[in-house]
Write a protein that holds these residues in place. Structure first.
Motif, mmCIF file in Angstrom:
data_model
loop_
_atom_site.group_PDB
_atom_site.id
_atom_site.type_symbol
_atom_site.label_atom_id
_atom_site.label_comp_id
_atom_site.label_asym_id
_atom_site.label_seq_id
_atom_site.Cartn_x
_atom_site.Cartn_y
_atom_site.Cartn_z
ATOM 1 N N ASP A 214 30.800 -8.585 -45.104
ATOM 2 C CA ASP A 214 31.165 -8.931 -43.724
ATOM 3 C C ASP A 214 32.668 -9.186 -43.600
ATOM 4 O O ASP A 214 33.307 -8.747 -42.636
ATOM 5 C CB ASP A 214 30.397 -10.166 -43.253
ATOM 6 N N ILE A 215 33.232 -9.897 -44.564
ATOM 7 C CA ILE A 215 34.666 -10.180 -44.544
ATOM 8 C C ILE A 215 35.462 -8.887 -44.668
ATOM 9 O O ILE A 215 36.419 -8.660 -43.919
ATOM 10 C CB ILE A 215 35.053 -11.165 -45.669
ATOM 11 N N LYS B 252 34.599 -5.878 -43.892
ATOM 12 C CA LYS B 252 34.456 -5.104 -42.654
ATOM 13 C C LYS B 252 35.349 -5.676 -41.556
ATOM 14 O O LYS B 252 36.022 -4.933 -40.844
ATOM 15 C CB LYS B 252 32.994 -5.097 -42.213
ATOM 16 N N SER B 253 35.358 -7.003 -41.418
ATOM 17 C CA SER B 253 36.164 -7.636 -40.368
ATOM 18 C C SER B 253 37.665 -7.448 -40.602
ATOM 19 O O SER B 253 38.444 -7.451 -39.657
ATOM 20 C CB SER B 253 35.833 -9.121 -40.247
ATOM 21 N N GLN B 254 38.063 -7.271 -41.865
ATOM 22 C CA GLN B 254 39.473 -7.072 -42.191
ATOM 23 C C GLN B 254 39.833 -5.593 -42.291
ATOM 24 O O GLN B 254 40.988 -5.250 -42.555
ATOM 25 C CB GLN B 254 39.817 -7.776 -43.509
ATOM 26 N N THR C 116 36.566 -20.026 -40.468
ATOM 27 C CA THR C 116 36.071 -19.362 -39.261
ATOM 28 C C THR C 116 35.302 -20.362 -38.399
ATOM 29 O O THR C 116 35.474 -20.409 -37.184
ATOM 30 C CB THR C 116 35.169 -18.167 -39.625
#
Length: 102
Positions: A52-53, A55-57, A93
């Motif tokens: 998830d991290i 992908k978000s970056q 977050t």
């Protein structure tokens, strides 16, 4: 891990399944970091958070792991550094902060 094997006496006790929880699933994956193959063994939930991290970056999983590997403190195991990075990311977050410390 000791499991509670006694017979529940009430519906409330039957609803509490925390004593039956299985240990976290551990997954081993191979990554290329700095041109070398590394084997990383982490809990499935940590892998999910790491994905998830990344992908978000807008990074690949290997690129994020390489960043964590390169910034980790000398003597701290790589898997520990990844766990701390994921924990700190989601803590920051939740707190609304954008500062990440690994």
């Amino acid at each position: 891990m000791k499991l509670d094997r006694r017979i529940p006496r009430s519906l409330d006790e039957m609803a509490d399944l925390s004593s039956l929880a299985a240990p976290p699933a551990v997954v081993t994956r191979s990554l290329t970091i700095g041109g070398r193959r590394a084997s990383l063994r982490l809990e499935a939930t940590i892998w999910d958070g790491l994905k998830d991290i990344a992908k978000s970056q807008g990074k690949s999983l290997e690129a994020l792991c390489a960043d964590i590997h390169d910034s980790r403190t000398e003597g701290i195991p790589f898997a520990t550094s990844v766990r701390v990075y994921v924990l700190n990311h989601f803590r920051s977050t939740a707190a609304g902060s954008t500062t990440l410390v690994a």
